[in-house]
Scaffold this active site. Structure first.
Site, PDB file in Angstrom:
ATOM      1  N   HIS A  18     -25.300  49.244  14.761  1.00 53.76           N
ATOM      2  CA  HIS A  18     -25.077  49.449  13.321  1.00 53.76           C
ATOM      3  C   HIS A  18     -24.321  48.263  12.732  1.00 53.76           C
ATOM      4  O   HIS A  18     -24.679  47.751  11.664  1.00 53.76           O
ATOM      5  CB  HIS A  18     -24.247  50.716  13.075  1.00 53.76           C
ATOM      6  CG  HIS A  18     -24.910  51.993  13.430  1.00 53.76           C
ATOM      7  ND1 HIS A  18     -24.309  52.934  14.219  1.00 53.76           N
ATOM      8  CD2 HIS A  18     -26.117  52.494  13.096  1.00 53.76           C
ATOM      9  CE1 HIS A  18     -25.108  53.966  14.348  1.00 53.76           C
ATOM     10  NE2 HIS A  18     -26.231  53.718  13.696  1.00 53.76           N
ATOM     11  N   LYS A  42     -26.800  68.126  11.506  1.00 51.51           N
ATOM     12  CA  LYS A  42     -26.812  67.405  12.782  1.00 51.51           C
ATOM     13  C   LYS A  42     -25.617  67.760  13.663  1.00 51.51           C
ATOM     14  O   LYS A  42     -25.525  67.297  14.789  1.00 51.51           O
ATOM     15  CB  LYS A  42     -26.825  65.880  12.552  1.00 51.51           C
ATOM     16  CG  LYS A  42     -28.168  65.316  12.204  1.00 51.51           C
ATOM     17  CD  LYS A  42     -28.109  63.796  12.265  1.00 51.51           C
ATOM     18  CE  LYS A  42     -29.468  63.172  12.090  1.00 51.51           C
ATOM     19  NZ  LYS A  42     -29.406  61.709  12.199  1.00 51.51           N
ATOM     20  N   ARG A  91     -35.241  49.792  15.361  1.00 48.97           N
ATOM     21  CA  ARG A  91     -35.021  49.346  16.734  1.00 48.97           C
ATOM     22  C   ARG A  91     -36.339  49.182  17.475  1.00 48.97           C
ATOM     23  O   ARG A  91     -36.514  48.262  18.249  1.00 48.97           O
ATOM     24  CB  ARG A  91     -34.149  50.354  17.485  1.00 48.97           C
ATOM     25  CG  ARG A  91     -32.746  50.462  16.963  1.00 48.97           C
ATOM     26  CD  ARG A  91     -32.050  51.604  17.612  1.00 48.97           C
ATOM     27  NE  ARG A  91     -32.786  52.821  17.299  1.00 48.97           N
ATOM     28  CZ  ARG A  91     -32.312  54.041  17.297  1.00 48.97           C
ATOM     29  NH1 ARG A  91     -31.073  54.233  17.628  1.00 48.97           N
ATOM     30  NH2 ARG A  91     -33.042  55.072  16.989  1.00 48.97           N
ATOM     31  N   SER A 129     -26.590  56.139  18.422  1.00 51.76           N
ATOM     32  CA  SER A 129     -25.389  56.977  18.446  1.00 51.76           C
ATOM     33  C   SER A 129     -25.562  58.151  19.396  1.00 51.76           C
ATOM     34  O   SER A 129     -24.627  58.523  20.110  1.00 51.76           O
ATOM     35  CB  SER A 129     -25.084  57.509  17.040  1.00 51.76           C
ATOM     36  OG  SER A 129     -24.704  56.470  16.186  1.00 51.76           O
TER      37      SER A 129
END
Length: 161
Positions: A18, A42, A91, A129
């Site tokens: 990030h 989440k 990514r 993450s």
């Protein structure tokens, strides 16, 4: 032209990947807002306040970057902030389909705001993450993946060692 960009995410926790995207965006835009979503669905490990604090500390050296939390639809928050660009990180190809769909929806909701995609340095293309949280939960070393302040917070919260 003075352009403000917004880089939204949950950042639970903020990783070196990030940070790499934020640094890249900071070179391209006059101001970058790192927008941290509350995203209670989440079930984040860290509270919104803690994620804002960690991101602020990690990104402190970047003078044209600010960190803000939000609990609304990104489109509403982006308009409220007066941004012209949404920055998203890619990514791998697996990210592209979801991000492409989100960019299309945002274009419909906020047609005056463009979405751009940035890729992180190669050494961060595998980093997420969720992987950092999983490794930390299982007692694995995550120090190479996050800022030392984030590492300390993760260990305090969830490391087994």
């Amino acid at each position: 032209m003075k352009i403000t960009a917004i880089y939204p995410g949950t950042f639970d926790p903020i990783t070196n990947g990030h940070t790499d995207i934020v640094k890249r965006a900071a070179k391209l835009f006059e101001h970058v807002i790192v927008a941290i979503a509350a995203n209670p669905s989440k079930e984040p490990v860290f509270s919104l306040k803690k994620r804002i604090d960690l991101a602020t500390r990690v990104l402190a050296e970047l003078n044209n970057v600010s960190v803000r939390g939000f609990e609304s639809l990104l489109a509403q928050f982006a308009k409220q902030c007066g941004v012209q660009v949404i920055v998203r990180g890619l990514r791998a190809m697996s990210d592209f389909e979801y991000e492409f769909q989100m960019a299309g929806m945002n274009r419909t909701l906020i047609p005056d705001i463009e979405t751009i995609f940035l890729t992180p340095a190669g050494k961060y293309t595998y980093l997420s993450s969720s992987l950092v949280r999983e490794i930390a939960t299982l007692g694995g070393p995550v120090g190479d993946f996050v800022h030392p302040d984030v590492y300390a917070a993760l260990c305090q919260k969830m490391c087994q060692y």
